[in-house]
Design a protein around this motif. Structure first.
Motif, short mmCIF file in Angstrom:
data_model
loop_
_atom_site.label_atom_id
_atom_site.label_comp_id
_atom_site.label_asym_id
_atom_site.label_seq_id
_atom_site.Cartn_x
_atom_site.Cartn_y
_atom_site.Cartn_z
N ASP A 21 0.84 -1.19 0.00
CA ASP A 21 0.00 0.00 0.00
C ASP A 21 0.88 1.24 0.00
OD1 ASP A 21 -2.55 -0.74 -0.25
OD2 ASP A 21 -3.11 -0.49 1.87
N ALA A 22 0.51 2.26 -0.78
CA ALA A 22 1.30 3.49 -0.83
C ALA A 22 1.32 4.16 0.54
CB ALA A 22 0.71 4.43 -1.86
N LYS A 23 2.40 4.95 0.79
CA LYS A 23 2.51 5.57 2.12
C LYS A 23 1.48 6.68 2.34
CE LYS A 23 7.46 4.69 2.57
NZ LYS A 23 8.76 5.31 2.34
N ASN A 24 1.27 7.52 1.31
CA ASN A 24 0.31 8.64 1.41
C ASN A 24 0.45 9.43 2.72
OD1 ASN A 24 -0.78 7.96 -1.11
ND2 ASN A 24 -2.26 6.57 -0.20
N ILE A 25 1.69 9.86 3.03
CA ILE A 25 1.95 10.59 4.27
C ILE A 25 1.22 11.94 4.26
CG2 ILE A 25 3.76 11.70 5.68
CD1 ILE A 25 5.75 9.77 4.30
N LYS A 26 0.49 12.23 5.34
CA LYS A 26 -0.24 13.50 5.40
C LYS A 26 0.37 14.40 6.48
CE LYS A 26 -4.58 12.26 3.30
NZ LYS A 26 -4.37 10.96 2.80
N SER A 27 0.49 15.69 6.18
CA SER A 27 1.08 16.64 7.13
C SER A 27 0.61 18.04 6.74
CB SER A 27 2.61 16.56 7.04
OG SER A 27 3.19 17.74 7.54
N ASN A 28 0.57 18.94 7.74
CA ASN A 28 0.24 20.31 7.33
C ASN A 28 1.45 21.24 7.46
OD1 ASN A 28 0.33 20.42 10.04
ND2 ASN A 28 -1.88 20.76 10.35
N LYS A 29 2.63 20.63 7.49
CA LYS A 29 3.86 21.39 7.66
C LYS A 29 4.04 22.47 6.58
CE LYS A 29 8.83 20.90 8.10
NZ LYS A 29 9.98 20.04 8.01
N PHE A 30 3.55 22.19 5.38
CA PHE A 30 3.81 23.12 4.29
C PHE A 30 2.54 23.85 3.83
CE2 PHE A 30 7.13 19.88 4.17
CZ PHE A 30 8.27 20.68 4.17
N GLN A 31 1.60 23.95 4.75
CA GLN A 31 0.36 24.65 4.41
C GLN A 31 0.68 26.07 3.94
OE1 GLN A 31 -2.44 23.13 7.04
NE2 GLN A 31 -3.36 22.67 5.07
N ASN A 32 -0.05 26.56 2.98
CA ASN A 32 0.17 27.89 2.38
C ASN A 32 1.46 27.99 1.56
OD1 ASN A 32 -2.16 28.70 3.72
ND2 ASN A 32 -0.95 29.21 5.56
N GLN A 33 2.15 26.88 1.35
CA GLN A 33 3.33 26.93 0.48
C GLN A 33 2.97 26.38 -0.90
OE1 GLN A 33 7.13 25.95 1.90
NE2 GLN A 33 6.71 26.53 4.02
N LYS A 34 3.80 26.72 -1.88
CA LYS A 34 3.44 26.36 -3.26
C LYS A 34 4.49 25.49 -3.92
CE LYS A 34 0.22 29.91 -4.09
NZ LYS A 34 0.13 31.33 -4.32
N TYR A 35 4.02 24.62 -4.83
CA TYR A 35 4.96 23.79 -5.60
C TYR A 35 4.84 24.07 -7.09
CZ TYR A 35 1.21 20.45 -6.94
OH TYR A 35 0.08 19.86 -7.46
N PHE A 36 5.97 23.94 -7.76
CA PHE A 36 6.02 24.06 -9.23
C PHE A 36 6.62 22.75 -9.72
CE2 PHE A 36 8.35 24.74 -13.12
CZ PHE A 36 7.57 25.63 -13.86
N ILE A 37 5.93 22.12 -10.66
CA ILE A 37 6.44 20.84 -11.17
C ILE A 37 6.61 20.92 -12.68
CG2 ILE A 37 4.13 19.78 -11.27
CD1 ILE A 37 5.52 17.12 -10.47
N ARG A 38 7.71 20.41 -13.18
CA ARG A 38 7.88 20.33 -14.64
C ARG A 38 8.16 18.88 -15.01
NH1 ARG A 38 10.86 24.69 -18.22
NH2 ARG A 38 8.90 25.71 -17.76
N THR A 39 7.42 18.41 -16.01
CA THR A 39 7.52 17.01 -16.41
C THR A 39 8.12 16.90 -17.80
OG1 THR A 39 5.50 16.63 -15.16
CG2 THR A 39 6.19 14.85 -16.63
N TYR A 40 9.10 16.06 -17.96
CA TYR A 40 9.71 15.80 -19.27
C TYR A 40 9.36 14.37 -19.66
CZ TYR A 40 12.57 19.79 -17.87
OH TYR A 40 12.99 21.03 -17.45
N GLY A 41 9.26 14.11 -20.99
CA GLY A 41 9.18 12.72 -21.43
C GLY A 41 7.79 12.18 -21.65
N CYS A 42 7.68 10.87 -21.44
CA CYS A 42 6.53 10.09 -21.92
C CYS A 42 5.32 10.17 -20.98
CB CYS A 42 6.95 8.64 -22.06
SG CYS A 42 7.38 7.88 -20.48
N GLN A 43 4.26 9.48 -21.38
CA GLN A 43 3.02 9.47 -20.58
C GLN A 43 3.25 8.85 -19.20
OE1 GLN A 43 3.22 8.10 -23.71
NE2 GLN A 43 1.37 8.56 -24.86
#
Ligand code: 5AD
Ligand code: SF4
Length: 471
Positions: A21-43
């Motif tokens: 089963d996946a870990k799916n760790i939950k936390s509110n440590k980074f609440q109000n923070q933002k992420y930027f993701i860039r994906t290269y490559g295949c599907q």
């Protein structure tokens, strides 16, 4: 630190892979923070990024499309050709600059590139400002790595195949179409290809888990699933459950989700049963991506593709005959070492015989650690570029001809969103994966509608909405 060791990667057998089963760790440590993701490559990478987004959002981050706003940046990388590397290193230059202005920025690099030993070493030695380096086998650890972040570089890349994780909290990009992994890795070891090294041996998911995921997506209103694997036709060959891709496909079809497609197919593992299932079920899209790679039997042998030119054409014709209206696209590499003008003509000959609906074409790019990289490559780049150009012209001619066959016809289109081709237009795909820009159908996003085709170009169709189909 655990740098990849490619030899080790080949030693593990599928029997040792665990289904967890996946870990799916939950936390509110980074609440109000933002992420930027860039994906290269295949599907496969696109879908991995949906998993990464799930991990980040479980920690409290929200997505931003503005790099300057981000507290964490994740690059999900591709290693298939050299230019994929170049793009990532180019972007890293920008990030280094950004980090000078914001030293708290967390920079993460994951995916296929760090699976290459030379890249992992380079990141360690030359890019100390990168905080977290992870590979394809331990995406599931990203959450704990971010929680442990303390400004020291963490590199965790495993050469050994990852376990198969179920029940992940994906953040999916679309509410209409969804990617569904059916397997990970590849056992084919085509001589030019880095994938078996970066993604490891083939590990198939269990059929009941896949079916549960598709049923769940259907309940949520998804209209289409794409079954994902490097070689979907080999699905199940690593398990002893007595089922294969034909069985899986049939069971997915029986869920009655409106549309099903699958990528990528390998001719070697394509069976008559699979063709039969695709032909029998209306919700399996008559669309097959069937990489050819080369039309020369000599080059195919050097590539380790396990079929001849004639065998490919026979399979192609069988599929065309058995599945009415099927569209077939392909991948072709030009300039593989020792490819002569005669060999290249064989490729053009196959294109002329098969008249593909479309193709992705590439200049061969040697990948360190693959068998082909050891073959002396004496073809000048200019010759490779000329071949690519000639091939593309031919491919585009056939794409246009196929698209012109749609003129005046009424076809079913799944509408996906606003079109880039004009304010009042939306876009969608036919069952045969033809892109259609449609006038006046804004209220139909997420629906299957009938569209009358009014114009045809090489890469898209234009159309007008007709009457409603089922939705
Ligand atoms: N050089 C060029 N193209 C490649 N591909 C895979 N490896 C290489 C390489 N080393 C192409 C193949 C494959 C597609 C995903 O990328 O055509 O089907
Ligand atoms: Fe690479 Fe060949 Fe596997 Fe496709 S089938 S991922 S080209 S090794």
């Amino acid at each position: 630190m655990n740098l990849p060791n490619m030899k080790e990667a080949r030693l593990r057998t599928n029997k040792e892979v665990e289904f967890l089963d996946a870990k799916n760790i939950k936390s509110n440590k980074f609440q109000n923070q933002k992420y930027f993701i860039r994906t290269y490559g295949c599907q496969m990478n696109v879908h991995d990024s949906e998993e990464i987004k799930g991990i980040l959002e479980n920690l409290g981050f929200k997505e931003t499309e503005k790099l300057e706003e981000a507290n964490i940046v994740v690059l999900n990388t591709c290693a298939i050709r050299e230019n994929a590397h170049d793009k990532v290193f180019g972007f890293l230059g920008r990030l280094k600059h950004l980090k000078r202005e914001n030293s708290n920025l967390i920079i993460c690099i994951g995916g296929c590139m760090p699976q290459e030993e030379s890249v992992a070493t380079l990141l360690k030695e030359k890019y100390p400002f990168v905080n977290i380096v992870f590979g394809t086998h331990n995406i599931n650890d990203l959450g704990s790595m971010i929680l442990e972040e303390n400004k020291k570089q963490q590199i965790e890349v495993y050469s050994i195949e990852g376990n198969v994780y179920e029940h992940m909290d994906y953040v999916r990009d679309s509410k209409i179409t969804a990617w569904v992994n059916i397997m990970y890795g590849c056992d084919k070891f085509c001589t030019y290809c880095i994938v078996p090294f970066t993604r490891g041996k083939q590990r198939s998911r269990k059929m009941e888990e896949i079916i549960k995921e598709v049923e769940d997506l259907k309940r949520k209103g998804y209209m289409e699933v794409t079954l994902l694997g490097q070689n979907v036709n080999a699905y199940g060959k690593d398990l002893d459950y007595g089922y294969d891709f034909a069985t899986l496909l049939e069971n997915v079809a029986k869920t009655n989700i409106p549309r099903i497609r699958f990528v990528t197919s390998h001719p070697w593992d394509f069976t008559d049963e699979m063709i039969d299932v695709i032909a029998r079920y209306q919700n399996i899209m008559p669309y097959i991506h069937l990489p050819l790679q080369s039309g020369s039997t000599k080059i195919l042998k050097l590539m380790g593709r396990r079929y001849t030119k004639e065998e490919y054409i026979t399979l192609y014709n069988k599929i065309k005959k058995s599945i009415p209206g099927v569209s077939i696209t392909t991948d072709i590499i030009v300039g593989f070492p020792n490819e002569t003008d005669e060999d290249f003509k064989e490729t053009l000959d196959v294109v002329n015989k098969c008249k593909f609906d479309g193709a992705f074409t590439f200049i061969y790019s040697p990948r360190e650690g693959t068998p082909a990289a050891k073959i002396k490559d004496s073809i000048p780049l200019s010759t490779k570029e000329e071949r690519l150009h000639e091939l593309n012209e031919l491919i585009n001619d056939y794409s246009l001809k196929h698209n012109q066959e749609y003129l005046g016809k009424i076809v079913e289109v799944l509408v996906l969103g606003p079109s880039e081709k004009g304010k009042d237009k939306v876009y969608g795909y036919t069952k045969t994966m033809k892109l259609v820009n449609i006038e006046n159908a804004k209220e139909d996003i997420g629906k299957l509608i009938n569209v009358k085709i009014t114009d045809a170009k090489s890469f898209s169709l234009d159309g007008k909405k007709e009457v409603f189909a089922k939705n």
